[in-house]
Scaffold this active site. Sequence first.
Site, PDB file in Angstrom:
ATOM      1  N   HIS A 136       0.827  -1.198   0.000  1.00 50.52           N
ATOM      2  CA  HIS A 136       0.000   0.000   0.000  1.00 50.52           C
ATOM      3  C   HIS A 136       0.869   1.259   0.000  1.00 50.52           C
ATOM      4  O   HIS A 136       1.767   1.385   0.807  1.00 50.52           O
ATOM      5  CB  HIS A 136      -0.925  -0.019   1.220  1.00 50.52           C
ATOM      6  N   TYR A 164       6.003  15.383 -21.477  1.00 45.59           N
ATOM      7  CA  TYR A 164       5.384  15.163 -20.164  1.00 45.59           C
ATOM      8  C   TYR A 164       4.539  13.890 -20.100  1.00 45.59           C
ATOM      9  O   TYR A 164       3.600  13.805 -19.317  1.00 45.59           O
ATOM     10  CB  TYR A 164       4.567  16.386 -19.726  1.00 45.59           C
TER      11      TYR A 164
END
EC number: 5.4.99.62
Length: 131
Positions: free
Chosen positions: A20, A120
Amino acid sequence: MRKTSLLNSNISSVISKMGHTDMLAIGDCGLPIPKETERIDLALIKGVPGFIETLKAILEELQVEEVLIAKETEKVSPELFIEIKEIIKDTKITFISHEELKKELKYCKAVVRTGEQTPYANIILKSGVVF
């Protein structure tokens, strides 16, 4: 042989070890990858594989609760940004500068380098939980 669509053993290995909030990045062919971060280099020729197809394949395997995207992406590559939003649906987006995104790469479990050449075309995926 695997039943799921993702066949790359290096990517599968990294994903299977993630917990997680661990992070995995996908980048264009020009993204500088820190020496301390694992590089999974898929780049074959210009544009192959593409960023979007790589993102889609990884999202079939990885539960993602948040993505980090350079705030410049929306302005410089709006078509790419729209496509990313359509793919990630309701996943939380955190916008950071491109320079900040590059600094975050050292905290990623790996960076998957694509042949993408759209400016990007980089994202950091933050792992979620399936329960």
